[in-house]
Design a protein around this motif. Sequence first.
Motif, PDB file in Angstrom:
ATOM      1  N   LEU A  66       2.262 -30.832 -15.332  1.00  0.00           N
ATOM      2  CA  LEU A  66       2.193 -30.741 -13.870  1.00  0.00           C
ATOM      3  C   LEU A  66       1.511 -29.455 -13.421  1.00  0.00           C
ATOM      4  CD1 LEU A  66       5.662 -32.147 -12.772  1.00  0.00           C
ATOM      5  CD2 LEU A  66       3.411 -33.181 -12.465  1.00  0.00           C
ATOM      6  N   THR A  67       1.730 -28.388 -14.164  1.00  0.00           N
ATOM      7  CA  THR A  67       1.076 -27.131 -13.827  1.00  0.00           C
ATOM      8  C   THR A  67      -0.438 -27.295 -13.873  1.00  0.00           C
ATOM      9  OG1 THR A  67       2.949 -25.895 -14.720  1.00  0.00           O
ATOM     10  CG2 THR A  67       0.883 -24.698 -14.429  1.00  0.00           C
ATOM     11  N   GLU A  68      -0.891 -28.006 -14.887  1.00  0.00           N
ATOM     12  CA  GLU A  68      -2.330 -28.244 -15.013  1.00  0.00           C
ATOM     13  C   GLU A  68      -2.850 -29.098 -13.854  1.00  0.00           C
ATOM     14  OE1 GLU A  68      -5.017 -26.597 -17.299  1.00  0.00           O
ATOM     15  OE2 GLU A  68      -2.896 -26.693 -17.882  1.00  0.00           O
ATOM     16  N   ILE A  69      -2.093 -30.139 -13.529  1.00  0.00           N
ATOM     17  CA  ILE A  69      -2.463 -31.014 -12.409  1.00  0.00           C
ATOM     18  C   ILE A  69      -2.538 -30.211 -11.112  1.00  0.00           C
ATOM     19  CG2 ILE A  69      -1.657 -32.937 -10.979  1.00  0.00           C
ATOM     20  CD1 ILE A  69      -2.192 -34.283 -13.426  1.00  0.00           C
ATOM     21  N   ALA A  70      -1.564 -29.338 -10.921  1.00  0.00           N
ATOM     22  CA  ALA A  70      -1.537 -28.532  -9.698  1.00  0.00           C
ATOM     23  C   ALA A  70      -2.725 -27.582  -9.646  1.00  0.00           C
ATOM     24  CB  ALA A  70      -0.221 -27.756  -9.621  1.00  0.00           C
ATOM     25  N   ALA A  71      -3.055 -26.999 -10.771  1.00  0.00           N
ATOM     26  CA  ALA A  71      -4.198 -26.085 -10.806  1.00  0.00           C
ATOM     27  C   ALA A  71      -5.470 -26.823 -10.419  1.00  0.00           C
ATOM     28  CB  ALA A  71      -4.327 -25.459 -12.193  1.00  0.00           C
ATOM     29  N   LEU A  72      -5.627 -28.022 -10.940  1.00  0.00           N
ATOM     30  CA  LEU A  72      -6.786 -28.832 -10.555  1.00  0.00           C
ATOM     31  C   LEU A  72      -6.767 -29.115  -9.064  1.00  0.00           C
ATOM     32  CD1 LEU A  72      -6.959 -31.359 -13.535  1.00  0.00           C
ATOM     33  CD2 LEU A  72      -8.691 -29.683 -12.876  1.00  0.00           C
ATOM     34  N   GLY A  73      -5.582 -29.356  -8.533  1.00  0.00           N
ATOM     35  CA  GLY A  73      -5.454 -29.588  -7.100  1.00  0.00           C
ATOM     36  C   GLY A  73      -5.959 -28.410  -6.292  1.00  0.00           C
ATOM     37  N   PHE A  74      -5.576 -27.220  -6.686  1.00  0.00           N
ATOM     38  CA  PHE A  74      -6.046 -26.029  -5.965  1.00  0.00           C
ATOM     39  C   PHE A  74      -7.560 -25.903  -6.059  1.00  0.00           C
ATOM     40  CE2 PHE A  74      -1.621 -24.371  -6.002  1.00  0.00           C
ATOM     41  CZ  PHE A  74      -1.553 -23.962  -4.682  1.00  0.00           C
ATOM     42  N   MET A  75      -8.114 -26.250  -7.220  1.00  0.00           N
ATOM     43  CA  MET A  75      -9.571 -26.164  -7.350  1.00  0.00           C
ATOM     44  C   MET A  75     -10.247 -27.138  -6.393  1.00  0.00           C
ATOM     45  SD  MET A  75     -10.341 -25.612 -11.404  1.00  0.00           S
ATOM     46  CE  MET A  75      -8.899 -25.482 -12.438  1.00  0.00           C
ATOM     47  N   ARG A  76      -9.700 -28.345  -6.292  1.00  0.00           N
ATOM     48  CA  ARG A  76     -10.295 -29.323  -5.382  1.00  0.00           C
ATOM     49  C   ARG A  76     -10.144 -28.893  -3.935  1.00  0.00           C
ATOM     50  NH1 ARG A  76      -7.831 -34.779  -8.136  1.00  0.00           N
ATOM     51  NH2 ARG A  76      -8.772 -34.457 -10.181  1.00  0.00           N
ATOM     52  N   LEU A  77      -9.002 -28.315  -3.626  1.00  0.00           N
ATOM     53  CA  LEU A  77      -8.790 -27.834  -2.265  1.00  0.00           C
ATOM     54  C   LEU A  77      -9.798 -26.730  -1.944  1.00  0.00           C
ATOM     55  CD1 LEU A  77      -7.314 -27.568   0.400  1.00  0.00           C
ATOM     56  CD2 LEU A  77      -5.509 -26.282  -0.769  1.00  0.00           C
ATOM     57  N   SER A  78     -10.000 -25.821  -2.887  1.00  0.00           N
ATOM     58  CA  SER A  78     -10.976 -24.759  -2.670  1.00  0.00           C
ATOM     59  C   SER A  78     -12.358 -25.334  -2.422  1.00  0.00           C
ATOM     60  CB  SER A  78     -11.011 -23.826  -3.894  1.00  0.00           C
ATOM     61  OG  SER A  78      -9.806 -23.102  -4.000  1.00  0.00           O
ATOM     62  N   ALA A  79     -12.714 -26.317  -3.230  1.00  0.00           N
ATOM     63  CA  ALA A  79     -14.041 -26.927  -3.071  1.00  0.00           C
ATOM     64  C   ALA A  79     -14.177 -27.561  -1.694  1.00  0.00           C
ATOM     65  CB  ALA A  79     -14.266 -27.972  -4.168  1.00  0.00           C
ATOM     66  N   ALA A  80     -13.120 -28.266  -1.269  1.00  0.00           N
ATOM     67  CA  ALA A  80     -13.157 -28.915   0.044  1.00  0.00           C
ATOM     68  C   ALA A  80     -13.266 -27.873   1.153  1.00  0.00           C
ATOM     69  CB  ALA A  80     -11.912 -29.772   0.233  1.00  0.00           C
ATOM     70  N   LEU A  81     -12.537 -26.780   1.020  1.00  0.00           N
ATOM     71  CA  LEU A  81     -12.588 -25.726   2.031  1.00  0.00           C
ATOM     72  C   LEU A  81     -13.982 -25.123   2.100  1.00  0.00           C
ATOM     73  CD1 LEU A  81      -9.180 -23.895   1.333  1.00  0.00           C
ATOM     74  CD2 LEU A  81      -9.759 -25.264   3.352  1.00  0.00           C
ATOM     75  N   GLU A  82     -14.528 -24.814   0.945  1.00  0.00           N
ATOM     76  CA  GLU A  82     -15.856 -24.190   0.918  1.00  0.00           C
ATOM     77  C   GLU A  82     -16.889 -25.082   1.595  1.00  0.00           C
ATOM     78  OE1 GLU A  82     -16.356 -23.118  -3.278  1.00  0.00           O
ATOM     79  OE2 GLU A  82     -16.744 -21.076  -2.573  1.00  0.00           O
ATOM     80  N   LEU A  83     -16.795 -26.371   1.293  1.00  0.00           N
ATOM     81  CA  LEU A  83     -17.754 -27.318   1.858  1.00  0.00           C
ATOM     82  C   LEU A  83     -17.671 -27.341   3.381  1.00  0.00           C
ATOM     83  CD1 LEU A  83     -19.764 -29.378   0.586  1.00  0.00           C
ATOM     84  CD2 LEU A  83     -18.057 -31.141   1.069  1.00  0.00           C
ATOM     85  N   GLU A  84     -16.462 -27.453   3.897  1.00  0.00           N
ATOM     86  CA  GLU A  84     -16.282 -27.536   5.346  1.00  0.00           C
ATOM     87  C   GLU A  84     -16.658 -26.226   6.022  1.00  0.00           C
ATOM     88  OE1 GLU A  84     -15.164 -29.630   7.846  1.00  0.00           O
ATOM     89  OE2 GLU A  84     -15.538 -31.324   6.514  1.00  0.00           O
ATOM     90  N   ILE A  85     -16.266 -25.131   5.391  1.00  0.00           N
ATOM     91  CA  ILE A  85     -16.548 -23.816   5.973  1.00  0.00           C
ATOM     92  C   ILE A  85     -18.054 -23.601   6.068  1.00  0.00           C
ATOM     93  CG2 ILE A  85     -16.410 -21.330   5.542  1.00  0.00           C
ATOM     94  CD1 ILE A  85     -13.616 -21.863   4.324  1.00  0.00           C
ATOM     95  N   ALA A  86     -18.755 -24.038   5.036  1.00  0.00           N
ATOM     96  CA  ALA A  86     -20.201 -23.816   4.995  1.00  0.00           C
ATOM     97  C   ALA A  86     -20.909 -24.533   6.150  1.00  0.00           C
ATOM     98  CB  ALA A  86     -20.773 -24.294   3.659  1.00  0.00           C
ATOM     99  N   GLY A  87     -20.308 -25.613   6.628  1.00  0.00           N
ATOM    100  CA  GLY A  87     -20.959 -26.369   7.690  1.00  0.00           C
ATOM    101  C   GLY A  87     -20.724 -25.831   9.083  1.00  0.00           C
TER     102      GLY A  87
END
Lengths: 222, 222
Positions: A66-87
Amino acid sequence: MPAKRELHNPKASYHHGDLRQALLDAGDGVLQEQGLKGFTLRECARRAGVSHAAPKHHFGDVTGFLTEIAALGFMRLSAALELEIAGATNLDEEFIATTRAYVDFAEAHPEHFRIMFRCDLLDDQAPNIRQAAGETFRLLTNVILRQRGEPSLSASEYASGGEVIFVNVIHDIVIGWSHIHGLAHLKLERQLTMVPEDMHEALLVKASRRLATMLRQEAGNT
Amino acid sequence: MPAKRELHNPKASYHHGDLRQALLDAGDGVLQEQGLKGFTLRECARRAGVSHAAPKHHFGDVTGFLTEIAALGFMRLSAALELEIAGATNLDEEFIATTRAYVDFAEAHPEHFRIMFRCDLLDDQAPNIRQAAGETFRLLTNVILRQRGEPSLSASEYASGGEVIFVNVIHDIVIGWSHIHGLAHLKLERQLTMVPEDMHEALLVKASRRLATMLRQEAGNT
DNA sequence: TTCTTATCTTGACATTAGCAAGATAGATCC
DNA sequence: GGATCTATCTTGCTAATGTCAAGATAAGAA
């Protein structure tokens, strides 16, 4: 290829190749289709076509997985944030876009979101999740810093003493994050049902605009 | 009293008397001592001194049991909020006290708090939890209404068409609740560790004061 | 008293996490 | 090439769980 042996997945060889990734993919699928309740190591193993004890070697126990799954979740969240912020093209838009990305992530990946913020299920001191969550926090911090007209922090600046830099604005960072996170969490857990669904977007925009306006003002006394 | 039968709890009669309450108490104890991971119907039954299937008659399944536990949690949260709110002597204090009560509740009863906001584990349409959560929401709504200088809603007013009354201020209600809930949730799930523990109280006060000030201002355009 | 009903127990089944011991195959070294 | 080493995966086991079905018990109604 001895015929007497019946492997779980006869097509695959004894050694999977990339079982670790296959298990993570399987976990993704289980979470999406059945939620955390249906999430078991054995189900993930079945989907990956291996025996029930195979995950142990890669993740230890369910907490490690689960720790690994959660870490991946944070990475995806970061990616989503970066994408939206950039726009975004101005400060109001940027804060609104950040909130939207965060809320949308929670709704699109509800089980990941829940796991990411369940420290009792995780080893939240593990390096991978600390790193991943730290990056998300850095992005949110920078959103607040920009609202205040201050320079953003690069990953290296953040890593080497970011705490010192943002010690003066930590209040506003927490205000901003609490707003975003609270909205996302309450919405995810169906606590905002008194607001008609078709008003949620307008609510998000109005609330976030108001918050952003406040963040751009100097804090009052105390 | 036939000697050949070995009851789970020889002191008690076959019929417990108030097994329902005893199970809820047992559940409280388990959650406090072992958390949600150790929370099982069988463990609660053991603590109540009854057989493993006894809870079924009172709660159906584990979802029904957790729903009851969550409803109790909302009632306790409401009580804590009312107590703190009653002690406040001005609007700033009241909003700060509300935030504090909410955050303290989450820290004092972390497992209850988690369960209350896990709609996937509950039957969140059950009347008892809807009623209990509704009362909590009414108290929070009234805090916001008072910040805006508007009259509070009594339980009966809220029950009969409160939605109509607060439709104009729903944005501010969500802003306020998101702030409070986000802060509590992030703190509970150890996401605020970049702030030294001994600064948390000051952080709460400063953030809440700033929020309250904003809520008392007229919202801008849009 | 007898019947009815709510309450609780017993026993069973399918499932899980985790452990220990063994099997397999790819890599390394000679 | 061949022997050995080591990571990887399987098999089989234990203890525990949720849920169900069937039965036992007691409390109250008729």
